[in-house]
Design an enzyme around this catalytic site. Sequence first.
Site, PDB file in Angstrom:
ATOM      1  N   HIS A 242      -0.830   4.553   8.600  1.00 14.84           N
ATOM      2  CA  HIS A 242      -0.146   3.281   8.861  1.00 14.84           C
ATOM      3  C   HIS A 242       1.255   3.439   8.701  1.00 14.84           C
ATOM      4  O   HIS A 242       2.280   3.215   9.419  1.00 14.84           O
ATOM      5  CB  HIS A 242      -0.620   2.171   8.458  1.00 14.84           C
TER       6      HIS A 242
ATOM      7  N   SER B 201       0.790  -1.225   0.114  1.00 15.82           N
ATOM      8  CA  SER B 201       0.081   0.064   0.238  1.00 15.82           C
ATOM      9  C   SER B 201       1.014   1.449  -0.139  1.00 15.82           C
ATOM     10  O   SER B 201       0.623   2.042  -0.650  1.00 15.82           O
ATOM     11  CB  SER B 201      -0.836  -0.075   1.216  1.00 15.82           C
ATOM     12  N   GLU B 202       1.801   1.294   0.890  1.00 18.40           N
ATOM     13  CA  GLU B 202       3.027   2.403   0.789  1.00 18.40           C
ATOM     14  C   GLU B 202       4.339   2.018   1.227  1.00 18.40           C
ATOM     15  O   GLU B 202       4.306   0.987   2.003  1.00 18.40           O
ATOM     16  CB  GLU B 202       2.543   3.337   2.066  1.00 18.40           C
ATOM     17  N   THR B 203       5.260   2.805   0.833  1.00 21.84           N
ATOM     18  CA  THR B 203       6.640   2.691   0.843  1.00 21.84           C
ATOM     19  C   THR B 203       7.236   4.055   1.471  1.00 21.84           C
ATOM     20  O   THR B 203       6.610   4.988   0.673  1.00 21.84           O
ATOM     21  CB  THR B 203       7.282   1.963  -0.322  1.00 21.84           C
TER      22      THR B 203
ATOM     23  N   TYR C  10       5.057   6.882  -0.750  1.00 25.74           N
ATOM     24  CA  TYR C  10       4.727   6.651  -2.027  1.00 25.74           C
ATOM     25  C   TYR C  10       3.590   5.531  -2.118  1.00 25.74           C
ATOM     26  O   TYR C  10       3.781   4.356  -1.111  1.00 25.74           O
ATOM     27  CB  TYR C  10       5.834   6.238  -2.771  1.00 25.74           C
TER      28      TYR C  10
END
Length: 276
Positions: free
Chosen positions: A76, A45-47, A65
């Site tokens: 999160h 979902s995100e980095t 991102y």
Amino acid sequence: MPRPFAQVDVFSPTPFLGNPVAVILDADGLDDETMQRIARWTNLSETTFVLPPTTHEADYRLRIYTPGGELPFAGHPTLGSAHAWLEHNEVVRDRVVQECATGLVEVQRRGGTLSFAAPPTRRTGEIEAEYLGKIVQAFGISHEQVLGHQWVDNGPGWAVIRLATAQEVIDLEPNLGQIPHAMVGAIGAHPAESEHAFEMRTFAPGAGVPEDPACGSMNAGVGQWLFRTGAVNRGYRVSQGRRLGRAADITITPDSDGTIWIGGTTRTLISGITLT
């Protein structure tokens, strides 16, 4: 060059049942294109990418991102990155301040877990009739099922609808092809005797994430809405991720000054280095 890396599970007390975030702990020198390429490759979902702060008020700066682009804020990833930063730097502290595109975000250790202070919403108010109609159609429900609706945008662009029951939320089979640019969620109440007050689902096709297993930013905006309107008057817990085989447990807690805190378990499950 080797860079320290952590993958942190967020919002579940059970390992591998929360929402993972990949954290590059020394992102100095990485350009936008490389960050986006890494985020597409991790396919989470995100980095996030940790950088030196630009203000003395912050402990670090964070860029966030998704596979589809950069976000000014996300929940999160904020908790997971704070956890990874504290662990990597061997810092014992109950408060850190994150700098990100949406501004400064405070993170505190409260009741043994990390919580972030919900940032101000950029957009509130009811969803416009035309867009609401598209959401209802895409969700395959009737207008009569919608108890309330609201823009709860604190950066990613979230809007939410409220349904009567958690089961209605769990049963949703959205056709996201009808709302390809949406950032939208649904919330419904669990029975009174349940340990969780609400069930949440969040869909982010606009960011390249069909469904997010556990969403701190959506819960932050929704919490502010529910407390502001008197729909809730004390702290509560949200479950999320069931349809994805996850078991997120998210706490929403108000302070006496009106600040809403979003918290949950954080745990590093993978650590090492990246060769970027």
